[in-house]
Design an enzyme around this catalytic site. Sequence first.
Site, PDB file in Angstrom:
ATOM      1  N   LYS A  21       0.706  -1.175   0.100  1.00 27.38           N
ATOM      2  CA  LYS A  21       0.054  -0.082  -0.096  1.00 27.38           C
ATOM      3  C   LYS A  21       0.728   1.213   0.005  1.00 27.38           C
ATOM      4  O   LYS A  21       1.971   1.282   0.433  1.00 27.38           O
ATOM      5  CB  LYS A  21      -0.868  -0.022   1.204  1.00 27.38           C
TER       6      LYS A  21
ATOM      7  N   ASP B  68      -2.334  -1.602  10.607  1.00 30.19           N
ATOM      8  CA  ASP B  68      -2.542  -1.408   9.009  1.00 30.19           C
ATOM      9  C   ASP B  68      -3.273  -2.702   8.461  1.00 30.19           C
ATOM     10  O   ASP B  68      -3.745  -2.612   7.271  1.00 30.19           O
ATOM     11  CB  ASP B  68      -1.144  -1.147   8.127  1.00 30.19           C
TER      12      ASP B  68
HETATM   13  O1  C5P Z   1      -0.206  -1.210  15.160  1.00 27.98           O
HETATM   14  P1  C5P Z   1       1.532  -1.516  14.769  1.00 27.98           P
HETATM   15  O2  C5P Z   1       2.201  -2.585  15.670  1.00 27.98           O
HETATM   16  O3  C5P Z   1       1.736  -1.781  13.432  1.00 27.98           O
HETATM   17  O4  C5P Z   1       2.056  -0.222  15.209  1.00 27.98           O
HETATM   18  C1  C5P Z   1       3.570  -0.047  15.343  1.00 27.98           C
HETATM   19  C2  C5P Z   1       3.733   1.231  16.382  1.00 27.98           C
HETATM   20  O5  C5P Z   1       3.385   2.514  15.705  1.00 27.98           O
HETATM   21  C3  C5P Z   1       3.083   1.166  17.535  1.00 27.98           C
HETATM   22  O6  C5P Z   1       3.725   0.416  18.404  1.00 27.98           O
HETATM   23  C4  C5P Z   1       2.812   2.648  18.013  1.00 27.98           C
HETATM   24  O7  C5P Z   1       4.158   2.988  18.593  1.00 27.98           O
HETATM   25  C5  C5P Z   1       2.719   3.318  16.648  1.00 27.98           C
HETATM   26  N1  C5P Z   1       1.458   3.590  16.012  1.00 27.98           N
HETATM   27  C6  C5P Z   1       0.897   4.545  16.742  1.00 27.98           C
HETATM   28  N2  C5P Z   1      -0.410   4.896  16.477  1.00 27.98           N
HETATM   29  C7  C5P Z   1      -1.073   4.264  15.208  1.00 27.98           C
HETATM   30  C8  C5P Z   1      -0.332   3.247  14.767  1.00 27.98           C
HETATM   31  C9  C5P Z   1       0.712   2.918  15.159  1.00 27.98           C
HETATM   32  O8  C5P Z   1       1.129   5.476  17.655  1.00 27.98           O
HETATM   33  N3  C5P Z   1      -2.368   4.808  15.030  1.00 27.98           N
END
Ligand code: C5P
Length: 283
Positions: free
Chosen positions: A10, A136
């Site tokens: 994406k 995502d």
């Molecule tokens: O959800 P995911 O593990 O992919 O996100 C990785 C990191 O990105 C999270 O640990 C967080 O620190 C940050 N993040 C965030 N807010 C979001 C998505 C991701 O702070 N909406």
Amino acid sequence: MALFEKAPAKINLSLDILGKRNDGYHEVEMIMTTIDLYDRIELHSLAEDKIKVSLWSRYVPNDERNLAYKAAVALKQAYNITKGAHIKIEKNIPVSAGLGGGSSDAAAVLRGLNKIWSLNLSLAELAHIGATIGSDVPFCVHGETAIASGRGEIIEKLPSPPSCWIVLAKPDIGVSTKNIFKRYIHEARSRPVKEDIIQALYESDFMTLASSIENVLEPVTFSLYPEVKRMKEKMSKYGAVGSLMSGSGPTIYGLVKQHSKAKSIYNGMRGFCDEVYIVRLLG
Ligand code: C5P
């Protein structure tokens, strides 16, 4: 019997942060669309109650840290499934690049296992499980073009972007999303006007789309990795009508209408970046 599922990358047409949440994540608004750069997922159901992941990548683990593995386990737990699966991943999407490769693999595993285990779950139900794997993943379960809000789990479909070519340039660094979000400071800065992007999608207006794309994480990644900023400047210099960092970076993409223009940007970028791709939107 094997089942094959495509896991497309994406790009972010926009990324905006509305504030910090109590759960430590950020409240986001991201307009995203899928592109024709794929990982390929091959799935085999196993009678034995275990998940096995095979892939050939220096950068991605094949154990319980792999998002595809986590997705299979989460699905099994949610629906008390005692069968197992062998997940084979052909990695083509650059890793830690801002292109959602790991999330897309997890989403493809959810879609694929839903079929081979005959679970008959809707995409919304799969996306709900996907949200427990990564922010995502819900978008990647649905694919196409959508605005993701909340933590990333609230998905509203949008029309496909006008047809155009995308040049991707991935600098030779891996970026930690967590680190970039952590360093983000909410301040007066140039922010995406989502209404303009959404209108450009509805009207299939390439020029407005290309001039409206915006990502509030760019200044954070640019300050840590100045070469990413230089990459964006080169993308414009070589003729991209619009250029932007995808996700938390470091991949920069450029938008153009004609393939000949994409080719000349590609040739220019290849002079100082090893990983450059010309792709189309799937949107
Ligand atoms: O959800 P995911 O593990 O992919 O996100 C990785 C990191 O990105 C999270 O640990 C967080 O620190 C940050 N993040 C965030 N807010 C979001 C998505 C991701 O702070 N909406």
